[in-house]
Design a protein around this motif. Structure first.
Motif, PDB file in Angstrom:
ATOM      1  N   THR A  10       0.871  -1.178   0.000  1.00 13.68           N
ATOM      2  CA  THR A  10       0.000   0.000   0.000  1.00 13.68           C
ATOM      3  C   THR A  10       0.904   1.223   0.000  1.00 13.68           C
ATOM      4  O   THR A  10       1.813   1.317   0.833  1.00 13.68           O
ATOM      5  N   TYR A  11       0.710   2.146  -0.960  1.00 14.16           N
ATOM      6  CA  TYR A  11       1.522   3.371  -1.003  1.00 14.16           C
ATOM      7  C   TYR A  11       1.078   4.333   0.101  1.00 14.16           C
ATOM      8  O   TYR A  11      -0.017   4.183   0.660  1.00 14.16           O
ATOM      9  N   SER A  12       1.944   5.328   0.355  1.00 19.29           N
ATOM     10  CA  SER A  12       1.696   6.220   1.506  1.00 19.29           C
ATOM     11  C   SER A  12       0.390   7.004   1.360  1.00 19.29           C
ATOM     12  O   SER A  12      -0.192   7.448   2.344  1.00 19.29           O
ATOM     13  N   ASP A  13      -0.101   7.158   0.106  1.00 19.22           N
ATOM     14  CA  ASP A  13      -1.375   7.885  -0.058  1.00 19.22           C
ATOM     15  C   ASP A  13      -2.583   6.955   0.101  1.00 19.22           C
ATOM     16  O   ASP A  13      -3.714   7.346  -0.156  1.00 19.22           O
ATOM     17  N   GLY A  14      -2.329   5.706   0.492  1.00 13.28           N
ATOM     18  CA  GLY A  14      -3.427   4.771   0.743  1.00 13.28           C
ATOM     19  C   GLY A  14      -3.770   3.870  -0.433  1.00 13.28           C
ATOM     20  O   GLY A  14      -4.635   2.993  -0.307  1.00 13.28           O
ATOM     21  N   THR A  15      -3.091   4.033  -1.597  1.00 15.86           N
ATOM     22  CA  THR A  15      -3.381   3.173  -2.761  1.00 15.86           C
ATOM     23  C   THR A  15      -2.885   1.745  -2.497  1.00 15.86           C
ATOM     24  O   THR A  15      -1.694   1.538  -2.238  1.00 15.86           O
ATOM     25  N   LEU A  16      -3.830   0.805  -2.568  1.00 11.35           N
ATOM     26  CA  LEU A  16      -3.453  -0.607  -2.411  1.00 11.35           C
ATOM     27  C   LEU A  16      -3.030  -1.111  -3.790  1.00 11.35           C
ATOM     28  O   LEU A  16      -3.865  -1.374  -4.650  1.00 11.35           O
ATOM     29  N   ALA A  17      -1.725  -1.211  -4.025  1.00 10.04           N
ATOM     30  CA  ALA A  17      -1.223  -1.557  -5.366  1.00 10.04           C
ATOM     31  C   ALA A  17      -1.083  -3.066  -5.538  1.00 10.04           C
ATOM     32  O   ALA A  17      -1.274  -3.581  -6.647  1.00 10.04           O
ATOM     33  N   LEU A  18      -0.721  -3.778  -4.481  1.00 10.75           N
ATOM     34  CA  LEU A  18      -0.604  -5.240  -4.542  1.00 10.75           C
ATOM     35  C   LEU A  18      -1.362  -5.817  -3.348  1.00 10.75           C
ATOM     36  O   LEU A  18      -1.132  -5.418  -2.209  1.00 10.75           O
ATOM     37  N   GLY A  34      -1.875  -7.167 -17.502  1.00 14.66           N
ATOM     38  CA  GLY A  34      -2.827  -6.413 -16.686  1.00 14.66           C
ATOM     39  C   GLY A  34      -3.052  -5.044 -17.292  1.00 14.66           C
ATOM     40  O   GLY A  34      -2.176  -4.519 -17.981  1.00 14.66           O
ATOM     41  N   PRO A  35      -4.209  -4.428 -17.048  1.00  7.76           N
ATOM     42  CA  PRO A  35      -4.482  -3.101 -17.607  1.00  7.76           C
ATOM     43  C   PRO A  35      -3.666  -2.028 -16.888  1.00  7.76           C
ATOM     44  O   PRO A  35      -2.996  -2.318 -15.882  1.00  7.76           O
ATOM     45  N   ASN A  36      -3.718  -0.796 -17.374  1.00  7.50           N
ATOM     46  CA  ASN A  36      -3.024   0.315 -16.727  1.00  7.50           C
ATOM     47  C   ASN A  36      -3.464   0.397 -15.264  1.00  7.50           C
ATOM     48  O   ASN A  36      -4.651   0.299 -14.962  1.00  7.50           O
ATOM     49  N   GLY A  37      -2.478   0.555 -14.402  1.00  4.08           N
ATOM     50  CA  GLY A  37      -2.778   0.734 -12.983  1.00  4.08           C
ATOM     51  C   GLY A  37      -3.032  -0.557 -12.220  1.00  4.08           C
ATOM     52  O   GLY A  37      -3.365  -0.524 -11.034  1.00  4.08           O
ATOM     53  N   ALA A  38      -2.855  -1.721 -12.891  1.00  8.20           N
ATOM     54  CA  ALA A  38      -3.139  -3.007 -12.235  1.00  8.20           C
ATOM     55  C   ALA A  38      -2.131  -3.330 -11.131  1.00  8.20           C
ATOM     56  O   ALA A  38      -2.422  -4.122 -10.229  1.00  8.20           O
ATOM     57  N   GLY A  39      -0.933  -2.744 -11.236  1.00 10.49           N
ATOM     58  CA  GLY A  39       0.097  -3.039 -10.233  1.00 10.49           C
ATOM     59  C   GLY A  39       1.321  -3.737 -10.819  1.00 10.49           C
ATOM     60  O   GLY A  39       2.202  -4.171 -10.076  1.00 10.49           O
ATOM     61  N   LYS A  40       1.395  -3.821 -12.152  1.00  9.79           N
ATOM     62  CA  LYS A  40       2.498  -4.560 -12.796  1.00  9.79           C
ATOM     63  C   LYS A  40       3.862  -3.955 -12.442  1.00  9.79           C
ATOM     64  O   LYS A  40       4.772  -4.664 -12.029  1.00  9.79           O
ATOM     65  N   SER A  41       3.985  -2.628 -12.603  1.00 15.72           N
ATOM     66  CA  SER A  41       5.290  -2.003 -12.342  1.00 15.72           C
ATOM     67  C   SER A  41       5.658  -2.112 -10.871  1.00 15.72           C
ATOM     68  O   SER A  41       6.828  -2.324 -10.531  1.00 15.72           O
ATOM     69  N   THR A  42       4.659  -1.991 -10.003  1.00 15.20           N
ATOM     70  CA  THR A  42       4.932  -2.139  -8.569  1.00 15.20           C
ATOM     71  C   THR A  42       5.484  -3.530  -8.297  1.00 15.20           C
ATOM     72  O   THR A  42       6.480  -3.698  -7.580  1.00 15.20           O
ATOM     73  N   LEU A  43       4.878  -4.527  -8.933  1.00 19.58           N
ATOM     74  CA  LEU A  43       5.343  -5.907  -8.743  1.00 19.58           C
ATOM     75  C   LEU A  43       6.752  -6.097  -9.318  1.00 19.58           C
ATOM     76  O   LEU A  43       7.621  -6.705  -8.689  1.00 19.58           O
ATOM     77  N   PRO A  80      13.618  -1.412 -16.923  1.00 18.17           N
ATOM     78  CA  PRO A  80      12.450  -0.669 -16.422  1.00 18.17           C
ATOM     79  C   PRO A  80      11.646  -0.077 -17.563  1.00 18.17           C
ATOM     80  O   PRO A  80      12.093  -0.046 -18.717  1.00 18.17           O
ATOM     81  N   GLN A  81      10.438   0.414 -17.242  1.00 18.93           N
ATOM     82  CA  GLN A  81       9.553   0.990 -18.264  1.00 18.93           C
ATOM     83  C   GLN A  81      10.236   2.194 -18.923  1.00 18.93           C
ATOM     84  O   GLN A  81      10.154   2.379 -20.122  1.00 18.93           O
ATOM     85  N   ALA A  82      10.916   3.004 -18.127  1.00 17.98           N
ATOM     86  CA  ALA A  82      11.643   4.159 -18.673  1.00 17.98           C
ATOM     87  C   ALA A  82      12.968   4.243 -17.932  1.00 17.98           C
ATOM     88  O   ALA A  82      13.023   3.957 -16.740  1.00 17.98           O
TER      89      ALA A  82
END
Ligand SMILES: Nc1ncnc2c1ncn2[C@@H]1O[C@H](COP(=O)(O)OP(=O)(O)OP(=O)(O)O)[C@@H](O)[C@H]1O
Length: 287
Positions: A10-18, A34-43, A80-82
């Motif tokens: 969970t990121y500091s702003d409360g987003t549950l990414a995984l 996974g679609p945009n925002g699914a949590g792929k990059s976080t994983l 990485p993505q970028a």
């Protein structure tokens, strides 16, 4: 074998990414879809030890990844993505710099760099600054730097983003060659890339694993229930709209033919992916 047990972030702003991810991934080419925002990059960043999860465990070939990040880094190649590059450094100088950061002795690095420039078709561009490279050349450079040190775990986050069809094809054959004796984890929202390249895949949506396994396992729930019709269907779950010789056609999930124009079709990973998306949000359109 890469194993994840109950990984959450969970990121500091409360987003549950995984959200409590458990997965077992075999060697070879594995897709993470996974679609945009699914949590792929976080994983991906978590697997590459660039960020830590709030809880859970990761093991790769017996290494406890979260407890021994340095041991994993010695076996890891990450695209990485970028990524940024030093604007004034040539391709070969930058590869030597990265090899030094990976603690590869210079004579060994020189041999590897020559081989990687050949593999990524960058030999003729070795003296050019990476900052002047085209998108495709830059991605190939990204792969070359990821492969320095002969890693056994390769993580690629959206490697084909922005590539033209030729470059994409070249990258695909490179990835297939690489995956022979390594685990190559390919994260993307381009279903076709995973269908073409990966015998095994995992589907991630809203931070959770929807399903994972061999391609046949992922497609099995759609078997004998996937239809294509030339009329907009009024029954069944709409998977998407496509075009056949310029005329619209609809893909539908239904236990029996949704109308008299419908014909049964071989289900694809895209059908399963759109099935899962359609259950969570409004049905997507195929292009
Ligand atoms: N540093 C961060 N701080 C707060 N929220 C974040 C941060 N990074 C990502 N997120 C959020 O976490 C969720 C997962 O993001 P992530 O980038 O992992 O998804 P993704 O599947 O890689 O998406 P994309 O395909 O668009 O790159 C999203 O809701 C995103 O907004």
């Amino acid at each position: 074998m890469l194993t994840l047990n109950n990984i959450s972030k969970t990121y500091s702003d409360g987003t549950l990414a995984l959200n409590d991810i458990s997965l077992s991934l075999p060697a070879g080419m594995v897709g993470l879809l996974g679609p945009n925002g699914a949590g792929k990059s976080t994983l991906m960043r978590t697997l590459a030890c660039l960020q830590t999860p709030d809880k859970g465990q990761i093991t790769f070939n017996g290494i406890n990844v979260l407890a021994s990040a340095q041991s994993l880094r010695q076996q890891l190649g990450y695209l990485p993505q970028a990524f940024g590059v030093y604007p004034h450094m040539s391709c070969v100088a930058l590869l030597h710099h990265i090899a030094a950061l990976k603690n590869i002795p210079r004579p060994q690095a020189a041999i590897q760099i020559e081989e990687l420039l050949t593999l990524t078709n960058l030999t003729r561009a070795a003296g050019k600054r990476v900052s002047t490279f085209s998108g495709g050349m830059r991605q190939r450079f990204g792969i070359a730097q990821a492969l320095l040190g002969d890693p056994t775990l390769i993580i690629m986050d959206e490697p084909t983003a922005g590539l033209d069809p030729m470059e994409r094809q070249r990258l695909h054959s490179m990835l297939i060659t690489l995956s022979k004796n390594k685990l190559v984890l390919l994260s993307t929202h381009i279903v076709e890339d995973i269908e073409n390249l990966c015998p095994h895949a995992a589907i991630l949506m809203q931070g959770s694993i929807v399903d994972s396994g061999p391609m046949a396992h992922l497609i099995a729930p759609m078997a004998d229930k996937t239809w294509q019709t030339s009329r907009r269907p009024s029954t069944g779950l709409l998977l998407g709209e496509c075009y056949h010789f310029g005329s619209p056609e609809w893909r539908v999930y239904h236990a029996c033919a949704p109308d008299k124009h419908a014909r049964p079709v071989q289900a694809t990973l895209q059908d399963r992916y759109f099935f899962e998306l359609a259950q969570r949000e409004k049905p997507p359109c195929l292009s």
